[in-house]
Every structure is written in C-alpha cells, then in structure tokens.
Scaffold this motif. Structure first.
Motif, PDB file in Angstrom:
ATOM      1  N   SER A 160      43.405  30.808  41.764  1.00 50.69           N
ATOM      2  CA  SER A 160      42.934  29.463  42.074  1.00 50.69           C
ATOM      3  C   SER A 160      43.998  28.739  42.895  1.00 50.69           C
ATOM      4  O   SER A 160      45.156  29.158  42.935  1.00 50.69           O
ATOM      5  N   GLU A 161      43.595  27.678  43.549  1.00 51.40           N
ATOM      6  CA  GLU A 161      44.503  26.902  44.401  1.00 51.40           C
ATOM      7  C   GLU A 161      44.520  25.451  43.958  1.00 51.40           C
ATOM      8  O   GLU A 161      43.502  24.914  43.515  1.00 51.40           O
ATOM      9  N   HIS A 162      45.695  24.819  44.100  1.00 46.67           N
ATOM     10  CA  HIS A 162      45.810  23.394  43.789  1.00 46.67           C
ATOM     11  C   HIS A 162      44.891  22.588  44.698  1.00 46.67           C
ATOM     12  O   HIS A 162      44.204  21.666  44.267  1.00 46.67           O
ATOM     13  N   ARG A 163      44.871  22.964  45.960  1.00 48.49           N
ATOM     14  CA  ARG A 163      43.951  22.376  46.925  1.00 48.49           C
ATOM     15  C   ARG A 163      43.258  23.525  47.652  1.00 48.49           C
ATOM     16  O   ARG A 163      43.873  24.490  48.038  1.00 48.49           O
ATOM     17  N   GLY A 164      41.965  23.403  47.824  1.00 45.60           N
ATOM     18  CA  GLY A 164      41.220  24.465  48.485  1.00 45.60           C
ATOM     19  C   GLY A 164      40.541  25.380  47.478  1.00 45.60           C
ATOM     20  O   GLY A 164      40.663  25.219  46.260  1.00 45.60           O
ATOM     21  N   GLY A 165      39.820  26.371  47.991  1.00 47.71           N
ATOM     22  CA  GLY A 165      39.059  27.267  47.139  1.00 47.71           C
ATOM     23  C   GLY A 165      39.885  28.406  46.576  1.00 47.71           C
ATOM     24  O   GLY A 165      40.965  28.736  47.068  1.00 47.71           O
ATOM     25  N   GLY A 166      39.368  29.009  45.524  1.00 43.56           N
ATOM     26  CA  GLY A 166      40.019  30.164  44.931  1.00 43.56           C
ATOM     27  C   GLY A 166      39.591  31.448  45.634  1.00 43.56           C
ATOM     28  O   GLY A 166      38.822  31.431  46.593  1.00 43.56           O
ATOM     29  N   SER A 167      40.093  32.582  45.135  1.00 41.51           N
ATOM     30  CA  SER A 167      39.759  33.858  45.753  1.00 41.51           C
ATOM     31  C   SER A 167      40.036  34.992  44.773  1.00 41.51           C
ATOM     32  O   SER A 167      40.768  34.839  43.796  1.00 41.51           O
ATOM     33  N   MET A 168      39.415  36.142  45.053  1.00 38.28           N
ATOM     34  CA  MET A 168      39.655  37.360  44.285  1.00 38.28           C
ATOM     35  C   MET A 168      40.032  38.483  45.239  1.00 38.28           C
ATOM     36  O   MET A 168      39.383  38.660  46.271  1.00 38.28           O
ATOM     37  N   GLN A 169      41.061  39.211  44.885  1.00 38.37           N
ATOM     38  CA  GLN A 169      41.438  40.406  45.642  1.00 38.37           C
ATOM     39  C   GLN A 169      40.740  41.610  45.019  1.00 38.37           C
ATOM     40  O   GLN A 169      40.780  41.790  43.802  1.00 38.37           O
ATOM     41  N   ILE A 170      40.106  42.413  45.851  1.00 37.48           N
ATOM     42  CA  ILE A 170      39.346  43.558  45.356  1.00 37.48           C
ATOM     43  C   ILE A 170      39.771  44.821  46.113  1.00 37.48           C
ATOM     44  O   ILE A 170      39.913  44.801  47.339  1.00 37.48           O
ATOM     45  N   THR A 171      39.998  45.880  45.373  1.00 41.00           N
ATOM     46  CA  THR A 171      40.255  47.197  45.947  1.00 41.00           C
ATOM     47  C   THR A 171      39.264  48.182  45.351  1.00 41.00           C
ATOM     48  O   THR A 171      39.231  48.378  44.132  1.00 41.00           O
ATOM     49  N   LEU A 172      38.440  48.779  46.211  1.00 37.70           N
ATOM     50  CA  LEU A 172      37.465  49.767  45.786  1.00 37.70           C
ATOM     51  C   LEU A 172      37.920  51.137  46.254  1.00 37.70           C
ATOM     52  O   LEU A 172      38.332  51.308  47.414  1.00 37.70           O
ATOM     53  N   THR A 173      37.859  52.111  45.364  1.00 37.26           N
ATOM     54  CA  THR A 173      38.223  53.487  45.691  1.00 37.26           C
ATOM     55  C   THR A 173      36.987  54.365  45.640  1.00 37.26           C
ATOM     56  O   THR A 173      36.181  54.256  44.710  1.00 37.26           O
ATOM     57  N   ALA A 174      36.836  55.220  46.643  1.00 38.55           N
ATOM     58  CA  ALA A 174      35.718  56.169  46.682  1.00 38.55           C
ATOM     59  C   ALA A 174      36.156  57.462  45.996  1.00 38.55           C
ATOM     60  O   ALA A 174      37.252  57.973  46.251  1.00 38.55           O
TER      61      ALA A 174
END
Length: 196
Positions: A160-174
């Motif tokens: 999450s961010e103090h100002r602005g939107g949050g985000s998720m880091q994603i790593t997908l493995t085949a």
C-alpha cells in the motif's frame, strides 16, 4: 584504413524488417487467446499491469561427458538440458479476489462468499493454469507468449502507499507436465504484419 572503410558503408542500420518486430507497450495478461482469430477479448484479461512485464526462459544444462577422460568440457555433443525455468513477473494495481487467488497460487475462492479467498497448504492440479501474455509491435503485428501449467511462485506481495494506489507483485512459473514430458513449459509467437 579504418576511416576509409567507415565512409564506404553505414554502420548504424535499422532495417524495415527489424522495425516491424519491436515490441510496443506493456501488453496484456490473458486467461485465453486464439492465434486463429487474434483478438483480445476483455473477458480474458486477468487484470491490469503496472510498469510492464518481464518474461524469462532459461534452460539448466549438464555436461554429461565431464567425467570422461580426454573429453573436452562443454561440448555440444555432451550437453543435455536437465530443466527449464520459465516465468512471467509483473506488478498489478488490482486486488480483487481472483487476483489475490492467482498471487497466492494455492488458494480457493469460498463458494459461499465470493469475497473470501482461502489459502491452502497443499497444491492441487487445478492450481496450474494456462496463461498468455500478448503485446503489440511497432510494425502492427504482435508477440504472444503462452505459459503452460502456470502457478504463482512469488507469493502474495501486497504493497500500500501513503499517497496513491497500492499494488501486488506477481511471479508466475510455468511447469512441465508428466503427461506430456516433451512439451516445453512456454511457447512464443512473433507475428509481424505483412506489407499491404
């Protein structure tokens, strides 16, 4: 001599063919894509991305002749592929239940409460899904990458961010499949637009 040679030809060349195959934009993460009718269906867009994507494909190799006397090391005759690591990594600003489920990897959405994501401590074959990344190229064509049996190996990283939107880091493995062991876990399609 070098200056004379340099004047005879253009050292910096960008051919028309090379220009057509330069990726442009961040592309889309998709649950399905048809090469026969190449069109992005909005219902197949898994979520938005932020900052582009990183796709990697790397073989692990072994020199099978390394213990043989008088054999040179790392010959093309002796090298064998022992495994493959194929991943796609990106950041998404979305945190809906399906995105959270995808990020965790081993999780289910509660059938009685679609807002409830339940993590599991064991994998299930249904956790492994086909994933596509499709992005345009400057020349009007597109590049498509298919991950077979993709599952999250990066876990849930919600910021999450103090100002602005949050985000998720994603790593997908085949992953490879014992039912089709000769199939590589990732495929690539580079389709340039034909000249009109």
């Amino acid at each position: 001599m070098a200056e004379t040679l340099a004047k005879k030809f253009n050292v910096n060349v960008l051919t028309a063919e090379a220009f057509k195959s330069i990726p442009k934009g961040s592309g889309n993460i998709l649950s399905d894509f048809s090469l026969e009718t190449p069109k992005i269906d909005e219902t197949n867009v898994i979520h938005a991305t932020q900052g582009g994507v990183t796709i990697t494909y790397q073989n692990s190799t072994e020199d099978t002749l390394s213990e043989i006397d008088n054999a040179p090391t790392n010959t093309k005759q002796g090298v064998e592929v022992t495994g493959t690591t194929a991943t796609i990594s990106y950041t998404t600003p979305n945190a809906d239940p399906k995105s959270i489920q995808l990020a965790i990897g081993t999780a289910d959405i509660d059938p009685e409460d679609p807002t409830h994501v339940v993590a599991r401590l064991k994998t299930a074959l249904t956790d492994f899904k086909p994933i596509w990344w499709v992005g345009p190229m400057i020349g009007g064509g597109f590049i498509a990458v298919k991950l077979y049996n993709a599952m999250s190996t990066g876990g849930l990283n919600l910021k999450s961010e103090h100002r602005g939107g949050g985000s998720m880091q994603i790593t997908l493995t085949a992953f490879a499949d014992l039912e089709n062991p000769e199939q590589a876990p990732m495929e690539f399609y580079s389709i340039t637009k034909a000249a009109s």
